[in-house]
Design a protein around this motif. Structure first.
Motif, PDB file in Angstrom:
ATOM      1  N   LYS A 211      29.153  -6.883 -16.482  1.00 29.53           N
ATOM      2  CA  LYS A 211      30.244  -6.019 -17.081  1.00 29.53           C
ATOM      3  C   LYS A 211      31.493  -6.241 -16.443  1.00 29.53           C
ATOM      4  CE  LYS A 211      26.950  -2.044 -18.276  1.00 29.53           C
ATOM      5  NZ  LYS A 211      26.616  -0.651 -17.953  1.00 29.53           N
ATOM      6  N   TYR A 212      32.587  -6.152 -17.157  1.00 35.54           N
ATOM      7  CA  TYR A 212      33.846  -6.557 -16.707  1.00 35.54           C
ATOM      8  C   TYR A 212      34.793  -5.631 -17.570  1.00 35.54           C
ATOM      9  CZ  TYR A 212      34.321  -9.014 -21.048  1.00 35.54           C
ATOM     10  OH  TYR A 212      34.407  -9.519 -22.334  1.00 35.54           O
ATOM     11  N   LEU A 213      36.027  -5.709 -16.611  1.00 38.45           N
ATOM     12  CA  LEU A 213      37.515  -5.040 -16.737  1.00 38.45           C
ATOM     13  C   LEU A 213      38.344  -6.504 -17.205  1.00 38.45           C
ATOM     14  CD1 LEU A 213      39.166  -2.481 -14.989  1.00 38.45           C
ATOM     15  CD2 LEU A 213      40.449  -4.416 -15.718  1.00 38.45           C
ATOM     16  N   LEU A 214      38.967  -6.212 -18.372  1.00 37.03           N
ATOM     17  CA  LEU A 214      39.762  -7.275 -18.770  1.00 37.03           C
ATOM     18  C   LEU A 214      41.344  -6.818 -18.748  1.00 37.03           C
ATOM     19  CD1 LEU A 214      40.452  -9.794 -20.442  1.00 37.03           C
ATOM     20  CD2 LEU A 214      40.709  -8.707 -22.496  1.00 37.03           C
ATOM     21  N   VAL A 215      42.094  -7.639 -17.715  1.00 37.73           N
ATOM     22  CA  VAL A 215      43.405  -7.503 -17.623  1.00 37.73           C
ATOM     23  C   VAL A 215      44.176  -8.355 -18.565  1.00 37.73           C
ATOM     24  CG1 VAL A 215      45.259  -7.463 -15.998  1.00 37.73           C
ATOM     25  CG2 VAL A 215      43.124  -7.036 -15.124  1.00 37.73           C
ATOM     26  N   ARG A 232      41.849  -2.541  -9.616  1.00 38.09           N
ATOM     27  CA  ARG A 232      40.688  -2.608  -8.527  1.00 38.09           C
ATOM     28  C   ARG A 232      40.127  -1.281  -8.433  1.00 38.09           C
ATOM     29  NH1 ARG A 232      38.393  -6.912  -7.866  1.00 38.09           N
ATOM     30  NH2 ARG A 232      39.532  -8.822  -7.910  1.00 38.09           N
ATOM     31  N   LYS A 233      40.820  -0.276  -8.667  1.00 34.70           N
ATOM     32  CA  LYS A 233      40.509   1.121  -8.468  1.00 34.70           C
ATOM     33  C   LYS A 233      39.552   1.525  -9.375  1.00 34.70           C
ATOM     34  CE  LYS A 233      42.344   5.948  -7.249  1.00 34.70           C
ATOM     35  NZ  LYS A 233      43.626   6.592  -7.069  1.00 34.70           N
ATOM     36  N   ILE A 234      39.770   1.279 -10.861  1.00 39.08           N
ATOM     37  CA  ILE A 234      38.883   1.376 -11.990  1.00 39.08           C
ATOM     38  C   ILE A 234      37.438   0.628 -11.781  1.00 39.08           C
ATOM     39  CG2 ILE A 234      38.627   1.198 -14.348  1.00 39.08           C
ATOM     40  CD1 ILE A 234      41.573   1.608 -14.646  1.00 39.08           C
ATOM     41  N   ALA A 235      37.797  -0.749 -11.457  1.00 41.46           N
ATOM     42  CA  ALA A 235      36.758  -1.727 -11.194  1.00 41.46           C
ATOM     43  C   ALA A 235      35.669  -1.228 -10.233  1.00 41.46           C
ATOM     44  CB  ALA A 235      37.322  -3.031 -10.929  1.00 41.46           C
ATOM     45  N   LEU A 240      32.791  -2.876 -12.231  1.00 38.00           N
ATOM     46  CA  LEU A 240      33.065  -3.993 -12.905  1.00 38.00           C
ATOM     47  C   LEU A 240      33.544  -5.077 -12.439  1.00 38.00           C
ATOM     48  CD1 LEU A 240      34.989  -1.689 -15.874  1.00 38.00           C
ATOM     49  CD2 LEU A 240      32.372  -2.354 -15.668  1.00 38.00           C
ATOM     50  N   LYS A 241      33.497  -6.349 -13.023  1.00 37.13           N
ATOM     51  CA  LYS A 241      34.131  -7.670 -12.465  1.00 37.13           C
ATOM     52  C   LYS A 241      35.680  -7.741 -13.431  1.00 37.13           C
ATOM     53  CE  LYS A 241      33.277 -12.522 -12.886  1.00 37.13           C
ATOM     54  NZ  LYS A 241      32.075 -13.676 -13.530  1.00 37.13           N
ATOM     55  N   VAL A 242      36.612  -8.219 -12.499  1.00 38.22           N
ATOM     56  CA  VAL A 242      38.082  -8.386 -13.227  1.00 38.22           C
ATOM     57  C   VAL A 242      38.302  -9.570 -13.588  1.00 38.22           C
ATOM     58  CG1 VAL A 242      40.293  -7.952 -12.655  1.00 38.22           C
ATOM     59  CG2 VAL A 242      38.808  -6.430 -11.629  1.00 38.22           C
ATOM     60  N   VAL A 243      38.720  -9.686 -14.825  1.00 40.03           N
ATOM     61  CA  VAL A 243      38.798 -10.915 -15.733  1.00 40.03           C
ATOM     62  C   VAL A 243      40.116 -10.831 -16.349  1.00 40.03           C
ATOM     63  CG1 VAL A 243      37.660 -12.322 -17.798  1.00 40.03           C
ATOM     64  CG2 VAL A 243      36.229 -11.278 -16.120  1.00 40.03           C
ATOM     65  N   THR A 244      40.840 -12.004 -16.326  1.00 37.77           N
ATOM     66  CA  THR A 244      41.924 -12.115 -17.115  1.00 37.77           C
ATOM     67  C   THR A 244      42.077 -13.359 -17.567  1.00 37.77           C
ATOM     68  OG1 THR A 244      44.479 -11.774 -16.660  1.00 37.77           O
ATOM     69  CG2 THR A 244      43.368 -12.960 -15.161  1.00 37.77           C
ATOM     70  N   LYS A 253      45.210 -14.778  -8.757  1.00 41.88           N
ATOM     71  CA  LYS A 253      44.665 -14.439  -7.289  1.00 41.88           C
ATOM     72  C   LYS A 253      44.108 -13.054  -7.337  1.00 41.88           C
ATOM     73  CE  LYS A 253      47.275 -17.878  -4.882  1.00 41.88           C
ATOM     74  NZ  LYS A 253      48.648 -18.071  -3.528  1.00 41.88           N
ATOM     75  N   LEU A 254      44.484 -12.234  -8.029  1.00 43.75           N
ATOM     76  CA  LEU A 254      44.276 -10.686  -7.885  1.00 43.75           C
ATOM     77  C   LEU A 254      42.957 -10.222  -8.736  1.00 43.75           C
ATOM     78  CD1 LEU A 254      47.612  -9.266  -7.905  1.00 43.75           C
ATOM     79  CD2 LEU A 254      46.239  -9.464  -6.006  1.00 43.75           C
ATOM     80  N   ALA A 255      42.465 -11.334  -9.597  1.00 45.28           N
ATOM     81  CA  ALA A 255      41.521 -11.115 -10.512  1.00 45.28           C
ATOM     82  C   ALA A 255      40.326 -12.016  -9.900  1.00 45.28           C
ATOM     83  CB  ALA A 255      41.667 -11.815 -12.035  1.00 45.28           C
ATOM     84  N   ASP A 256      38.980 -11.706 -10.273  1.00 37.24           N
ATOM     85  CA  ASP A 256      37.702 -12.293 -10.146  1.00 37.24           C
ATOM     86  C   ASP A 256      37.710 -13.625 -10.867  1.00 37.24           C
ATOM     87  OD1 ASP A 256      37.145 -10.334  -8.331  1.00 37.24           O
ATOM     88  OD2 ASP A 256      36.529  -9.207 -10.001  1.00 37.24           O
TER      89      ASP A 256
END
Length: 340
Positions: A211-215, A232-235, A240-244, A253-256
């Motif tokens: 499951k992931y959060l898309l930026v 990051r707070k929401i993730a 959730l994994k942070v994907v961009t 660098k700020l995303a996974d």
């Protein structure tokens, strides 16, 4: 039809395809006019490099580093567009547009920022089919600003009487043209005329098992660190994994995870399967709404009226953030029955 179709931008690419598909479904045989404005040419790219780095050796090094990136993006987006939309032969600003433009029964100025004078570096008559004889209409065209200069007003007064029907993408644009005496309608972006099932034919298969959060922050970022603080707070809250995505070599660098040089099909897939979206983009907002995502929006540094107009139309002005998201905001869910 003519629109802002070129450049490494998912929204521009997909709204061009949507416009073509809408016209095709209505029984017409659409062709996208492949106008290449000066701002996206190789010549401008190289000129930009020399203006940033006056020393020849540094400018050459800059070009060797960024030129492959420029050419790769052009290939990715052009090939995807041509796969899903008929595109004419290239027409450059220095050429005779009225002679080179494909002949048609009707000439349509499409959506995106076709009538944004600032974005287009001043008045560009090609987006008005200037000196082209025939029926002309404007379909959900964007002006992108809430005010017009006197010079811009005169340009519209001179050229728009040639149009037999005018529709625009923002309520503010409708008001501006109505004040100039034109009967402009307010329509939604053409990407909304294709539903989730329709867009399924254009998207890649699911790419992430987790499951992931898309930026999605394509440009005009006001404060990246602030945005990622909310991300990051929401993730963390939702695990959730942070994907961009990016159009450059560099990972974020700020995303996974960063998808580099992704085509619009990958963008659609990541949007479709995301559990959450954070964006500062009009089309990031549009696809979040169309695909029924839980999302938040930060305003970009320019051309933000189209986002506020869209959110107001859908009753979702509360999805705008100006600071780090609060606990109570993270609990809010969008009721898509009304939005749809």
């Amino acid at each position: 039809f003519i629109t802002i179709h070129i450049g490494p931008n998912f929204g521009s690419n997909l709204q061009t395809i949507a416009t073509s598909e809408i016209l095709r479904k209505l029984g017409y045989d659409p062709t996208c006019v492949n106008y290449i404005p000066p701002r996206v040419t190789l010549r401008r790219f190289l000129k930009r490099g020399f203006s940033i780095h006056p020393r020849l050796i540094v400018a050459i090094g800059w070009g060797l580093y960024y030129l492959p990136q420029f050419l790769l993006n052009r290939y990715i987006y052009n090939s995807y567009l041509r796969k899903h939309c008929r595109v004419s032969k290239p027409i450059y600003a220095r050429e005779n547009f009225s002679e080179r433009c494909p002949k048609a029964d009707c000439y349509v100025t499409g959506s995106d920022q076709s009538w944004n004078f600032k974005y287009n570096e001043g008045y560009d008559g090609h987006y008005f089919f200037e000196n082209v004889e025939g029926k002309k209409i404007a379909y959900s065209t964007s002006i992108g600003n809430t005010e017009l200069s006197e010079e811009e007003k005169e340009c519209f007064k001179k050229i728009l009487p040639a149009y037999s029907a005018i529709s625009v993408r923002e309520a503010s644009a409708q008001q501006l043209l109505n004040e100039l005496g034109f009967d402009a309608e307010h329509l939604i972006d053409p990407t909304f005329m294709l539903n989730k099932r329709d867009w399924g034919a254009y998207m890649s298969n699911r790419l992430e098992d987790d499951k992931y959060l898309l930026v999605y922050l394509p440009y005009n970022i006001v404060d990246k660190n602030l945005i990622y603080s909310s991300v990051r707070k929401i993730a963390e809250e939702r695990k959730l994994k942070v994907v961009t995505l990016t159009t450059s070599y560099k990972k974020e660098k700020l995303a996974d995870k960063t998808y580099r040089f992704a085509n619009p099909g990958i963008f659609l897939s990541l949007m479709n399967y995301a559990d959450y979206v954070v964006t500062n983009s009009f089309h990031g907002t549009a696809f979040s709404l169309n695909l029924n995502k839980q999302f938040w929006v930060y305003m970009p540094s320019g051309f933000s009226t189209r986002i506020s107009s869209l959110l107001e139309l859908c009753g979702q002005k509360r999805r705008l953030l100006t600071d780090i998201i609060e606990e109570k905001q993270m609990e809010e869910e969008i009721d898509y029955e009304k939005v749809n």
